[in-house]
Design a protein around this motif. Structure first.
Motif, short mmCIF file in Angstrom:
data_model
loop_
_atom_site.label_atom_id
_atom_site.label_comp_id
_atom_site.label_asym_id
_atom_site.label_seq_id
_atom_site.Cartn_x
_atom_site.Cartn_y
_atom_site.Cartn_z
N GLN A 76 0.83 -1.20 0.00
CA GLN A 76 0.00 0.00 0.00
C GLN A 76 0.88 1.26 0.00
O GLN A 76 0.52 2.27 -0.62
CB GLN A 76 -0.92 -0.01 1.23
N LEU A 77 2.01 1.20 0.69
CA LEU A 77 2.95 2.32 0.66
C LEU A 77 3.45 2.58 -0.76
O LEU A 77 3.49 3.73 -1.21
CB LEU A 77 4.13 2.02 1.59
N ALA A 78 3.81 1.52 -1.45
CA ALA A 78 4.28 1.67 -2.84
C ALA A 78 3.19 2.28 -3.71
O ALA A 78 3.46 3.14 -4.57
CB ALA A 78 4.71 0.32 -3.39
N GLU A 79 1.94 1.86 -3.48
CA GLU A 79 0.82 2.40 -4.26
C GLU A 79 0.63 3.89 -3.98
O GLU A 79 0.42 4.69 -4.89
CB GLU A 79 -0.45 1.63 -3.92
N ALA A 80 0.72 4.27 -2.71
CA ALA A 80 0.54 5.68 -2.35
C ALA A 80 1.64 6.55 -2.94
O ALA A 80 1.39 7.67 -3.40
CB ALA A 80 0.51 5.83 -0.83
N LEU A 81 2.87 6.04 -2.94
CA LEU A 81 3.99 6.83 -3.46
C LEU A 81 3.91 7.01 -4.97
O LEU A 81 4.53 7.93 -5.52
CB LEU A 81 5.32 6.16 -3.07
N ARG A 82 3.13 6.17 -5.65
CA ARG A 82 2.93 6.39 -7.09
C ARG A 82 2.21 7.70 -7.34
O ARG A 82 2.45 8.38 -8.33
CB ARG A 82 2.13 5.25 -7.70
#
Length: 520
Positions: free
Chosen positions: A220-226
């Motif tokens: 979810q962190l990776a998704e938010a940083l996109r």
């Protein structure tokens, strides 16, 4: 009088339209608006979270696919006020929801725009699968919600007189760079903390269920940083000139125990998500909303991990759990309980279905005396009120009884809550709900409860739980001296029995025999 929609309500409607398109739905539906309200940072999202309704639960319940790309702010019309008549024209499928929102706003004593919370009210009060599901979640009732809205609408305040004036300064490239620097540092801090916690769950606690939840948070962190933009984060990074890298305290290098290490990193990741949420608002509303969800998920994860450790210690010596019923006892429940306690039973549950409340109260007080004298734990089945009345150590509930949240409000934070589970999904959920231990079964056919043949979870369920859950659990259902070894071989470290001890001519002897079959 024409009513306007707040910017938050307008964003939610536009987001709902995008969600419907992303889900390849033939038309915009109420469930798309519900997902949009949970996704957007708004009053509605806060209300949903207050009632423990998260975006992930909505996505699991309804066939919805979130858009892969963030909304294009250039094409967003929320800068211009949107009237209700325009919304009805653009979103005819939501006409009844919008009308219900308008009706609620019209009850206000002061002029009020239609906000996201009013759209949520419209969803709750219109017929459909969306409203049925919302009401099934427990505390989100129309009465409680309406009272909340009325109180909010009646709150008004006069402008504050100040002796200074605010000067609005346009955002500079330097400001944005510093924002990206802050987000990058917080994201790195979060990523590092998550890895430490994951390694603890993997190598120390050995809990596959909680480790998977933590991995989901990392994804979810990776998704938010996109939504933020990885290139901008890297370009803004300036570790050499970060004043924080040269400042440290003695406590940073002190870790008294594994648990201390764990707690330090749990707090670290929660603080990092708060920083990401606040500074993320300056760059991407979508990212900020995801960071907020992560923060709440990490609070739940912290509770689950620490509860697991606490209850492992509390139930460390409880290998054998006696479920006592008067009707099953060969010489009455008194001799059965006392002999079993003397032989080593560490936890007793009062499981009476035929007694009146007064009889059960009196009986419970006697069992409380016996268990307290033996240093054993006493649990009351199904009745949190009587558990408090007899000063029991906890209460046990099934899947059809009161949920953990409601039981906790009755018995308080110190007493234990056990939950019966019959499949791996229920076991996982019980951990997240805050159970202190779980019952796993039925393992074998039993004389105390009726189950259809296909409803027996069996030894495979024990193997599943043993492979991924470290919250204390007891295999239950038809276990006796002849088949206990099968449950132990499948991974059970604790078992619960009833008629095996209660119906035995010599309860103490069979108790000793059962305990002797546990390794170590």
């Amino acid at each position: 009088m024409q009513h306007l929609l707040t910017a938050g309500a307008q964003r939610a409607l536009k987001q709902a339209e995008r969600i419907a398109q992303s889900s390849a739905a033939p038309e915009l539906d109420a469930c798309h608006l519900l997902a949009a309200l949970a996704f957007e940072e708004s009053r509605a999202a806060e209300l949903l979270l207050a009632h423990q309704i998260e975006l992930a639960m909505i996505l699991e319940q309804f066939p919805i696919q979130l858009p892969e790309e963030p909304a294009n702010s250039d094409s967003d019309s929320t800068n211009e006020p949107l009237e209700l008549s325009q919304a009805l024209y653009h979103f005819p499928a939501l006409r009844e929801i919008l009308n219900q929102a308008l009706e609620q706003v019209s009850r206000s004593d002061v002029p009020t725009e239609i906000g996201s919370e009013h759209l949520l009210w419209g969803l709750l009060t219109t017929a459909g699968s969306h409203s049925e599901w919302l009401r099934s979640q427990g505390t989100l009732t129309t009465a409680a919600f309406e009272q909340n809205l009325i109180l909010q609408q009646r709150q008004s305040a006069e402008p504050i007189n100040v002796d200074f004036a605010f000067r609005v300064v346009p955002t500079t490239a330097s400001d944005q760079t510093n924002t990206f620097r802050t987000i990058d540092a917080a994201a790195n801090r979060l990523r590092e903390g998550l890895r430490v916690i994951e390694d603890y769950l993997r190598f120390t606690l050995d809990d596959a269920h909680l480790m998977q939840l933590l991995k989901n948070t990392r994804h979810q962190l990776a998704e938010a940083l996109r939504f933020i933009g990885q290139d901008s984060l890297i370009a803004s990074r300036d570790t050499l000139h970060d004043v924080g890298t040269s400042i440290s305290t003695t406590s940073e290098f002190e870790r008294q125990s594994m648990e201390h290490l764990l707690q330090a990193n749990l707090k670290r990741v929660q603080e990092a998500t708060r920083t990401l949420e606040e500074f993320g608002k300056l760059i991407s509303v979508e990212a900020a909303a995801l960071f907020k969800q992560m923060r709440y998920a990490l609070y739940t994860l912290e509770k689950s991990i620490l509860s697991c450790l606490h209850n492992q210690r509390r139930l460390e010596d409880c290998r054998l759990y006696l479920l006592v019923s008067e009707s099953l006892c060969h010489h009455g429940s008194g001799p059965a309980v006392r002999e079993a306690l003397a032989a080593g039973v560490g936890i007793v549950q009062i499981r009476e279905k035929e007694m009146t409340d007064r009889q059960l109260l009196e009986h419970g007080r006697h069992v409380r005396e016996w268990t307290r004298a033996a240093g054993a734990i006493l649990i009351m089945n199904d009745r949190p009120d009587l558990a408090v009345a007899i000063d029991a150590d906890g209460v046990h509930v099934g899947q059809d009884e009161l949920p953990v949240r409601e039981v906790r409000q009755i018995i308080g934070p110190q007493r234990m809550i056990g939950v019966s589970t019959h499949n791996i999904e229920q076991a996982r959920q019980a951990v997240l709900d805050g159970a202190d231990y779980i019952g796993v079964g039925p393992t074998f056919p039993t004389t105390t409860k009726s189950f259809a043949e296909h409803e027996y979870a069996g030894l495979n369920f024990i193997k599943q739980v043993a492979a991924e859950i470290t919250l204390p659990w007891f295999a239950i259902g038809g276990i006796n001296a002849d088949n206990l070894c099968q449950a132990v071989q499948a991974g059970a470290q604790r078992v619960a029995v009833s008629s095996t001890i209660c119906s035995a001519p010599e309860p103490g002897q069979i108790t000793s025999e059962l305990l002797s079959q546990f390794p170590g």
